[in-house]
Design a protein around this motif. Structure first.
Motif, short mmCIF file in Angstrom:
data_model
loop_
_atom_site.label_atom_id
_atom_site.label_comp_id
_atom_site.label_asym_id
_atom_site.label_seq_id
_atom_site.Cartn_x
_atom_site.Cartn_y
_atom_site.Cartn_z
N ARG A 23 12.63 95.72 108.97
CA ARG A 23 14.06 96.06 109.08
C ARG A 23 14.37 96.20 110.70
NH1 ARG A 23 12.46 100.46 105.71
NH2 ARG A 23 12.60 102.02 107.38
N TYR A 24 15.57 95.89 110.89
CA TYR A 24 15.74 95.55 112.47
C TYR A 24 15.73 96.92 113.13
CZ TYR A 24 20.70 95.93 111.02
OH TYR A 24 21.80 96.00 110.47
N TYR A 25 15.98 97.08 114.60
CA TYR A 25 16.10 98.18 115.43
C TYR A 25 17.48 98.35 115.96
CZ TYR A 25 10.93 98.41 114.91
OH TYR A 25 9.66 98.41 114.36
N LEU A 26 17.83 99.61 115.87
CA LEU A 26 19.41 99.85 116.23
C LEU A 26 19.41 101.22 116.92
CD1 LEU A 26 21.88 97.89 116.24
CD2 LEU A 26 22.78 99.23 114.52
N GLY A 27 20.09 101.41 117.98
CA GLY A 27 20.27 102.88 118.52
C GLY A 27 19.81 102.92 119.90
N GLU A 28 19.62 104.30 120.26
CA GLU A 28 19.33 104.71 121.68
C GLU A 28 17.67 105.14 121.60
OE1 GLU A 28 20.93 107.60 125.03
OE2 GLU A 28 20.81 108.29 122.97
N ALA A 29 16.98 104.30 122.41
CA ALA A 29 15.56 104.72 122.43
C ALA A 29 15.35 106.10 122.79
CB ALA A 29 14.77 103.78 123.61
N VAL A 62 19.12 99.57 121.86
CA VAL A 62 18.29 98.50 121.35
C VAL A 62 18.99 97.77 120.31
CG1 VAL A 62 16.32 97.74 120.01
CG2 VAL A 62 16.04 99.40 122.15
N ALA A 63 19.10 96.55 120.18
CA ALA A 63 19.54 95.88 119.03
C ALA A 63 19.00 94.49 118.63
CB ALA A 63 21.13 95.55 118.97
N ALA A 64 17.62 94.54 118.23
CA ALA A 64 16.67 93.70 118.03
C ALA A 64 15.95 93.51 116.84
CB ALA A 64 15.85 93.62 119.51
N ILE A 108 16.07 103.00 115.69
CA ILE A 108 14.97 102.65 116.54
C ILE A 108 14.07 103.88 116.72
CG2 ILE A 108 16.36 103.48 118.57
CD1 ILE A 108 13.50 100.78 118.52
N ARG A 109 14.60 105.19 116.46
CA ARG A 109 13.93 106.30 116.32
C ARG A 109 12.83 106.56 115.16
NH1 ARG A 109 18.30 110.84 116.71
NH2 ARG A 109 19.35 109.06 115.20
N LEU A 119 7.71 124.16 113.84
CA LEU A 119 8.60 123.24 112.90
C LEU A 119 8.00 122.35 112.25
CD1 LEU A 119 10.35 124.72 115.39
CD2 LEU A 119 11.78 122.72 115.33
N VAL A 120 8.17 122.36 110.83
CA VAL A 120 7.61 121.28 110.11
C VAL A 120 8.70 120.27 109.67
CG1 VAL A 120 6.22 120.71 107.96
CG2 VAL A 120 5.81 122.73 109.44
N VAL A 121 8.64 118.96 109.77
CA VAL A 121 9.45 117.89 109.55
C VAL A 121 8.90 116.87 108.79
CG1 VAL A 121 11.07 118.46 111.62
CG2 VAL A 121 9.24 116.62 111.77
N PRO A 122 9.43 115.81 108.17
CA PRO A 122 8.80 114.82 107.44
C PRO A 122 8.17 113.92 108.61
CG PRO A 122 11.17 115.15 106.63
CD PRO A 122 11.14 116.05 108.00
N GLY A 123 7.10 113.30 108.12
CA GLY A 123 6.20 112.60 109.09
C GLY A 123 7.07 111.28 109.55
N ALA A 124 7.95 110.66 108.49
CA ALA A 124 8.65 109.60 109.03
C ALA A 124 9.80 109.75 110.11
CB ALA A 124 9.26 108.91 107.60
N THR A 125 10.24 111.05 110.13
CA THR A 125 11.57 111.26 111.22
C THR A 125 10.86 112.25 112.44
OG1 THR A 125 11.80 113.63 110.06
CG2 THR A 125 12.72 111.91 109.02
N LEU A 126 9.67 112.24 112.44
CA LEU A 126 9.18 113.16 113.94
C LEU A 126 9.85 112.68 114.97
CD1 LEU A 126 7.43 115.16 114.96
CD2 LEU A 126 5.59 113.34 115.14
N GLN A 127 9.69 111.13 115.24
CA GLN A 127 10.34 110.86 116.65
C GLN A 127 11.76 111.15 116.80
OE1 GLN A 127 8.23 109.74 118.98
NE2 GLN A 127 6.61 110.39 117.42
N ARG A 128 12.48 110.93 115.43
CA ARG A 128 13.94 111.06 115.62
C ARG A 128 14.09 112.76 115.78
NH1 ARG A 128 18.55 109.77 111.77
NH2 ARG A 128 20.14 111.07 111.74
N ASP A 129 13.37 113.56 115.22
CA ASP A 129 13.64 115.05 115.33
C ASP A 129 13.41 115.46 116.67
OD1 ASP A 129 14.28 114.79 112.85
OD2 ASP A 129 12.39 115.29 111.98
#
Length: 816
Positions: A332-338, A346-348, A383-384, A549-559
């Motif tokens: 899947r491609y990457y989009l959004g603010e780093a 990023v759009a790549a 991208i997150r 705080l406990v969040v999903p492993g996949a969303t850690l960087q986003r959170d």
């Protein structure tokens, strides 16, 4: 050559179709002072040699939405700019050569209907009528999308560039960005070289559209952009006299696609094991370059293609082409603010679908940059989602050998990657493996998905029907429901928020009441200004000034990025402590009895009620026991420091041996949570889904004072809901639900399943999905008065609908 300004609002790096699309759409939204810098010539990286396939149906509703936007854009660009895009709506066709692939493409056809894409299922004879040159041997079925087509990638990019220039953007070729500058955590400008001379532009925003150069450019600023180039092969035949216009043809079982163009056939390949390229960097001179031929690598694909389309045996090969394209670890491609740097966008990483993706991606990113939030849910390509370790070049080289081929592999549910595994492991990984664990991977974490029986192969047997672990997972599921099960959820993201302003800060970013006594656990969401769900989490107050705080492993960087974005002047410290603690959910009616065997502490309701956490002794160690449950049963999530994790785990396993303790995997957890109608972020709830329409209003406390999203919640309460989250159970116990199956209300498609699994305790497949209200505020009773069906691979199945959880609707079991 335009003269370059000393200051701009935005500098876009890279003049392929992605960069040109971002420039075009920013200009369309009224941005001025746009500068696009291309190191060589426009399209000279990978755009110029792309096959130009325009396929509107993608893996999700919003990626399909972006692809449909691209197709619509390419049809109108010529009238706007005077440059032909070569877009021909010749349609596309995918054929299946196996029963499993037939199931897949028929499910895709149903998905297309749910997403509003016109589609026709085809018998083998109908496939032959649409593509008369095809050898129909082995063809089981086909699907036809009449509005798909093909286009000229280079001309699309040039048309987008012209459209941007017409609105005032500066697009400069032969200008290489050498460095992005930053200060105080945000972008400040770029340095560049032009004709050997250095230059500089101050700017507020940078967009990295650098394609296969993008990873190394990003890492100069500590930005993670995990992608790697692979060799991509195709041939173009000599002119074939009898060839007429044909639809684009995909034969994924033979790893091949075919495109008719000007009386010639282009045959391309997505071979199972790809060849990474550019491990030591990309040559400075690279521009419209081809890579060396490797006919031996391509020959197995060509042999099958000649059998499938016999006229190729008589056609001469005009061109054998090998060129690089960027691939990512998850296709899947990457989009959004780093997340690492403010205003670095990023759009790549388009994974060979950059032409159909770039129009919509440019539109979405331009709106995101303008509004400071995405126009709709883009989590799939955000991208997150990238993990910092994924920039590792050895990891990327190993993974992209597989991801190129996965584009045309069977897209079985629960399919796991084979390459680049074992990077992130729990402290008890070896014990789980010895006990029969079959691992899946999420965000690089190895997680036990199910446990094989003694003598059973410790591996997946993939299918669209019941897979080889179905009975294993059923036993794990029922152990959680009737006995006691132990899971390893060390992969949970764990964040510590502490400081004198911790409570005030969390009151602002969370919708529930955060000012609770120490030891209380709060289930909550972080909302955006639209009332959409940015994060789904539990928050435990540890002390007056500290929260966990406990969040999903996949969303850690986003959170983490969301929290840090909203800190402002608050005196808080936000720390990722994921690796410091293991988490062992011990769940089921016998969980209290098991804990009594290993701990002198009191686990009664009076001493340890639901929704509280405290430190306890287990064996010879210490743990923090959180009384919460994602499976809907009595239980505790045991948080243990990593150094004591193995001891605590082994103590529990040994003590539970004679009471039937079962090690359980993520599949059992998922099937239990879906029986209980617990939402899953990224599927059932996203930043596009209003918290009230998701049925989570109980976790929103508008009377506590102001918080992000409060006004949107109040407005929605006043106006009434436009849709509601519904739980479904299929009446027939045989079919399986995964996600994206169409939901029909009184015979009409109204939505799709957001997530599905088999409910072993309920005796059938269970799904979640949103159903639109026919009138604002339509009551639950009125909605339930309708009849509901769910379509699976073209067959409609009756479904029971419910707003209350079908399993334990009063939540008495987990509070007992």
């Amino acid at each position: 050559m335009p003269s370059l300004p000393s200051k701009a609002r935005v500098v876009i790096i890279g003049g392929g179709i992605s960069g040109c699309s971002v420039a075009y759409h920013l200009a369309q939204l009224g941005w001025t002072d746009i500068v696009l810098l291309e190191r060589k010539q426009l399209t000279s990286g990978t755009t110029w040699h792309a096959a130009g396939l325009i396929g509107q149906l993608q893996a999700s509703q919003n990626r399909t939405r972006l692809a449909k936007y691209s197709a619509d854009l390419y049809t109108r660009l010529e009238a706007e700019t005077g440059l032909a895009t070569g877009f021909r709506q010749c349609g596309s066709m995918t054929v299946a050569l196996s029963d499993e692939r037939r199931e897949e493409i028929l499910r895709l056809a149903a998905q297309a209907r749910a997403f509003g894409v016109q589609v026709n299922e085809l018998s083998p004879a109908e496939v032959g009528a649409l593509y008369p040159h095809l050898n129909l041997e082995g063809v089981r079925a086909g699907v036809h999308l009449p509005h798909d087509g093909q286009a000229d990638p280079g001309n699309i990019a040039l048309a987008l560039a012209k459209g941007a220039r017409q609105r005032g953007a500066i697009i400069a070729e032969q200008v290489k960005v050498t460095r992005v500058l930053q200060k105080d955590g945000r972008v400040t400008g770029v340095d560049y070289e032009q004709d050997g001379a250095p230059g500089h532009i101050d700017c507020d925003h940078v967009v990295n559209c650098g394609g296969m150069w993008g990873r190394d450019l990003a890492w100069q600023n500590g930005v993670t952009l995990p992608l790697h180039a692979c060799e991509h092969f195709y041939i173009v035949t000599e002119t074939i006299p009898e060839l007429s216009q044909l639809p684009v043809l995909r034969v994924p079982d033979e790893c091949a696609y075919y495109k008719e163009d000007a009386g010639k056939i282009l045959l391309g390949a997505f071979e199972p094991k790809a060849k990474p390229w550019g491990m030591n960097g990309i040559p400075e001179s690279f521009e419209f370059d081809q890579l060396p031929d490797d006919f031996d690598h391509f020959e197995p694909i060509l042999e099958k293609a000649i059998h499938r389309m016999p006229m190729l045996a008589e056609a001469g090969i005009h061109t054998f082409f090998n060129g690089p394209e960027s691939f990512t670890p998850d296709d899947r491609y990457y989009l959004g603010e780093a997340p690492e740097l403010k205003n670095y966008w990023v759009a790549a990483g388009y994974n060979s679908i950059g032409i159909i993706s770039s129009g919509g991606a440019g539109m979405a990113l331009a709106q995101w940059m303008t509004d400071a939030e995405p126009p709709f849910d883009l989590w799939e390509v955000d991208i997150r989602r990238a993990q910092p370790f994924q920039r590792n070049r050895r990891y990327l080289k190993a993974r992209v050998t597989e991801t190129l081929g996965l584009l045309y592999a069977d897209h079985f549910p629960y399919r796991q990657p084979d390459t680049a595994r074992g990077v992130r492991r729990s402290p008890v990984h070896a014990q789980l493996e010895q006990a029969g664990a079959v691992f899946g991977e999420t965000a690089g974490w190895e997680r036990a998905n199910w446990f094989a029986d003694p003598g059973q192969e410790q591996a997946y047997g993939y299918s669209w029907k019941r897979q080889n672990w179905f009975e294993n997972s059923r036993r794990e599921h029922m152990a959680l429901r009737e006995g006691v099960g132990l899971l390893d959820m060390t992969s949970f993201g764990k964040i510590r928020v502490e400081g004198p302003d911790a409570v005030a800060f969390l009151q602002k970013v969370c919708a529930n009441q955060m000012d609770v006594p120490a030891g209380r656990i709060v289930y909550t969401q972080m909302l955006n200004a639209r009332g959409g769900i940015e994060c789904d989490l539990t928050v435990t107050r540890l002390s007056e000034t500290a929260y966990y705080l406990v969040v999903p492993g996949a969303t850690l960087q986003r959170d983490l990025a969301w929290l840090r974005r909203h800190v402002g002047d608050a005196l808080v410290v936000i720390t990722d402590i994921t690796a410091s603690e293991a988490v062992f959910p011990l769940m089921g009616p016998l969980s209290r009895d098991l804990l009594a065997r290993v701990s002198p502490d009191d686990f009664s309701n009076a001493a340890h009620p639901f929704g509280t956490a405290r430190e306890v002794e287990i064996g010879m160690g210490l743990a923090r026991a959180h009384r919460v449950s994602y499976v809907g049963e009595l239980g505790w999530e045991l948080c243990v420091s990593s150094d004591q994790a193995a001891h605590v785990f082994e103590t529990l396993v040994e003590a539970g041996a004679d009471m039937g303790l079962k090690l359980c995997g993520l599949h059992a957890m998922d099937s239990c949570r879906i029986e209980k109608a617990f939402r899953h972020f990224g599927h059932d709830i996203t930043d596009e889904d209003h918290v009230l329409e998701a049925g989570l209003g109980f976790a929103v406390k508008t009377d506590k004072g102001d918080f992000i999203g409060r006004e949107a919640v109040l407005r929605k309460r006043e106006a009434g809901l436009s849709r509601r989250m519904v739980q479904f159970r299929l009446s027939d116990p045989e079919p399986l639900l995964f996600h994206n199956e169409p939901v029909l209300r009184d015979g009409e498609i109204v939505g799709f399943v957001t997530s599905g699994a088999y409910g072993h305790a309920l005796g059938g497949a269970i799904g979640m999905g949103y159903v639109p209200c026919r009138t604002p505020g339509e009551t639950m009773a009125e909605m339930l008065a309708s009849s509901y069906d769910i379509e699976i691979a073209g067959v409609r199945h009756a479904a029971e609908a419910s707003f209350k959880p079908l399993y334990d609707p009063r939540s008495e079991r987990m509070r007992g």
